[in-house]
Design a protein around this motif. Structure first.
Motif, PDB file in Angstrom:
ATOM      1  N   GLN A   1       0.830  -1.207   0.000  1.00  0.00           N
ATOM      2  CA  GLN A   1       0.000   0.000   0.000  1.00  0.00           C
ATOM      3  C   GLN A   1       0.867   1.260   0.000  1.00  0.00           C
ATOM      4  OE1 GLN A   1      -3.460  -0.012  -0.340  1.00  0.00           O
ATOM      5  NE2 GLN A   1      -2.869  -2.127  -0.801  1.00  0.00           N
TER       6      GLN A   1
ATOM      7  N   ALA B   1       1.142   4.314  -2.929  1.00  0.00           N
ATOM      8  CA  ALA B   1       0.779   5.690  -2.577  1.00  0.00           C
ATOM      9  C   ALA B   1       1.525   6.686  -3.450  1.00  0.00           C
ATOM     10  CB  ALA B   1       1.078   5.940  -1.104  1.00  0.00           C
ATOM     11  N   ARG B   2       0.810   7.687  -3.960  1.00  0.00           N
ATOM     12  CA  ARG B   2       1.424   8.680  -4.833  1.00  0.00           C
ATOM     13  C   ARG B   2       1.344  10.096  -4.269  1.00  0.00           C
ATOM     14  NH1 ARG B   2       3.413   4.996  -6.231  1.00  0.00           N
ATOM     15  NH2 ARG B   2       3.699   4.033  -8.295  1.00  0.00           N
ATOM     16  N   THR B   3       0.591  10.293  -3.191  1.00  0.00           N
ATOM     17  CA  THR B   3       0.479  11.616  -2.585  1.00  0.00           C
ATOM     18  C   THR B   3       0.632  11.479  -1.078  1.00  0.00           C
ATOM     19  OG1 THR B   3      -1.912  11.556  -2.217  1.00  0.00           O
ATOM     20  CG2 THR B   3      -1.152  12.280  -4.404  1.00  0.00           C
ATOM     21  N   SER B   4       0.869  12.596  -0.419  1.00  0.00           N
ATOM     22  CA  SER B   4       0.999  12.582   1.037  1.00  0.00           C
ATOM     23  C   SER B   4      -0.316  12.175   1.696  1.00  0.00           C
ATOM     24  CB  SER B   4       1.447  13.954   1.543  1.00  0.00           C
ATOM     25  OG  SER B   4       0.543  14.961   1.130  1.00  0.00           O
ATOM     26  N   ASP B   5      -1.461  12.517   1.072  1.00  0.00           N
ATOM     27  CA  ASP B   5      -2.758  12.117   1.628  1.00  0.00           C
ATOM     28  C   ASP B   5      -2.920  10.603   1.581  1.00  0.00           C
ATOM     29  OD1 ASP B   5      -3.452  14.707   2.164  1.00  0.00           O
ATOM     30  OD2 ASP B   5      -4.640  14.980   0.339  1.00  0.00           O
ATOM     31  N   GLU B   6      -2.474   9.982   0.493  1.00  0.00           N
ATOM     32  CA  GLU B   6      -2.572   8.523   0.378  1.00  0.00           C
ATOM     33  C   GLU B   6      -1.667   7.838   1.395  1.00  0.00           C
ATOM     34  OE1 GLU B   6      -1.733   7.721  -3.691  1.00  0.00           O
ATOM     35  OE2 GLU B   6      -3.685   8.389  -4.408  1.00  0.00           O
TER      36      GLU B   6
ATOM     37  N   GLN C   1      -0.815   9.097   4.293  1.00  0.00           N
ATOM     38  CA  GLN C   1      -1.436   9.297   5.599  1.00  0.00           C
ATOM     39  C   GLN C   1      -2.596   8.335   5.803  1.00  0.00           C
ATOM     40  OE1 GLN C   1      -0.247  11.351   8.071  1.00  0.00           O
ATOM     41  NE2 GLN C   1      -1.702  10.155   9.272  1.00  0.00           N
ATOM     42  N   ALA C   2      -3.332   8.027   4.736  1.00  0.00           N
ATOM     43  CA  ALA C   2      -4.443   7.085   4.849  1.00  0.00           C
ATOM     44  C   ALA C   2      -3.948   5.700   5.248  1.00  0.00           C
ATOM     45  CB  ALA C   2      -5.204   7.026   3.520  1.00  0.00           C
ATOM     46  N   VAL C   3      -2.804   5.288   4.700  1.00  0.00           N
ATOM     47  CA  VAL C   3      -2.238   3.990   5.074  1.00  0.00           C
ATOM     48  C   VAL C   3      -1.782   4.024   6.536  1.00  0.00           C
ATOM     49  CG1 VAL C   3      -0.493   2.258   4.545  1.00  0.00           C
ATOM     50  CG2 VAL C   3      -1.526   3.578   2.693  1.00  0.00           C
TER      51      VAL C   3
ATOM     52  N   ALA D   1       6.601   9.236  -0.706  1.00  0.00           N
ATOM     53  CA  ALA D   1       5.339   9.752  -1.241  1.00  0.00           C
ATOM     54  C   ALA D   1       5.620  10.564  -2.494  1.00  0.00           C
ATOM     55  CB  ALA D   1       4.649  10.633  -0.188  1.00  0.00           C
TER      56      ALA D   1
END
Length: 291
Positions: free
Chosen positions: A248, A252-257, A259-261, A288
């Motif tokens: 996962q 992830a390609r962004t800082s939000d993704e 953070q979601a993990v 990220a």
């Protein structure tokens, strides 16, 4: 496969540039013995801070296997300010339509012999094509390139022979150096393509290049970081759940993704030890990819 990195997109390609700088250190510092500044295994000079363009070749696994730097001659450049012994008293070249090409290098350790797509010959020709096509699209008519006699022979053997030379051959480290002139014409590009048997578009989009590079690096880097950050730092294999989070983080390609993990890791009380959670959350920060 070629990607062009310049002042507009370099913020997206920091990891790619770092790998390119390490390749340059191995080629120009170790193999050629040039007097270059190598720090933390990377060769970076003052001209890398002038927003040059880099034409970078990636292999099928996403590793940097070839690179060259393009810099305007209207300002500081290597032939004028470092390799001026080559000029032999001639004035420096200054032209908006002639750019300087330097630091041409290919990873001879990762690539093999022959002429298939995993060979030194293929990567060299692909980088030549990418460099010439980038220059032509950018309105650059000619290239002056500082090379050694071996590279001069490579150019000639690839049907990409210089149309002229500037100044004289001068000693540079273990090998001499000379300045060659290349025109950025469709005819020249066609000759190199015919020699190499490369008819397709050699360029990657930015997103495709980032995805390719990530596939070749991110999972390994995250797993390595997770092991390194573990409390006992042993060689225990990652569990299936840990590997899931590694995958996962890799996707992830962004800082939000990212953070979601991390939030999902924290939401599993009792499933992972505090040490395992800590280890998994240390790796992704540098990985990220901001869209």
């Amino acid at each position: 496969m070629i990607i062009v990195i310049d002042g507009l997109n370099r913020h997206r390609f920091g990891a790619v540039l770092d790998e390119m700088y390490r390749l340059r250190a191995r080629v120009f510092g170790d193999r050629l013995g040039w007097d270059v500044d190598i720090r933390d295994g990377k060769e970076i000079d003052q001209f890398d801070h002038l927003d040059p363009a880099y034409v970078v070749g990636l292999d099928d696994e996403g590793h940097v296997v070839a690179a060259v730097r393009a810099l305007q001659t209207t300002g500081p450049h290597m032939l004028a300010d470092v390799f001026n012994a080559i000029l032999d008293g001639e004035p420096p070249i200054r032209s908006a339509t002639m750019w300087e090409s330097t630091r041409f290098c290919v990873d001879t350790k990762r690539l093999g012999r022959g002429r298939d797509r995993h060979s030194v010959s293929y990567a060299t020709c692909e980088l030549m094509i990418g460099s010439l096509e980038f220059a032509r699209r950018s309105g650059i008519r000619d290239i002056v390139t500082v090379i050694d006699p071996v590279m001069d022979r490579v150019l000639k053997r690839s049907d990409n022979a210089p149309y002229g030379y500037v100044g004289k051959t001068a000693p540079m480290g273990k090998v001499p150096a000379l300045a060659a002139l290349l025109d950025c014409t469709q005819e020249r590009i066609g000759r190199v393509r015919d020699f190499a048997g490369i008819a397709h578009d050699v360029f990657l989009t930015e997103d495709a290049a980032l995805d390719l590079f990530a596939r070749g690096h991110t999972s390994v880097e995250i797993e390595t970081a997770a092991h390194a950050a573990s409390a006992n730092n042993d060689t225990r294999p990652l569990s299936a759940l840990e590997r899931y989070f590694v995958e996962q983080m890799s996707a992830a390609r962004t800082s939000d993704e990212v953070q979601a993990v991390i939030d999902l890791i924290d939401a599993l009380p009792g499933t992972l030890t505090p040490e395992q959670k800590f280890a998994l959350k240390q790796a992704p920060a540098a990985l990220a990819r901001e869209a």
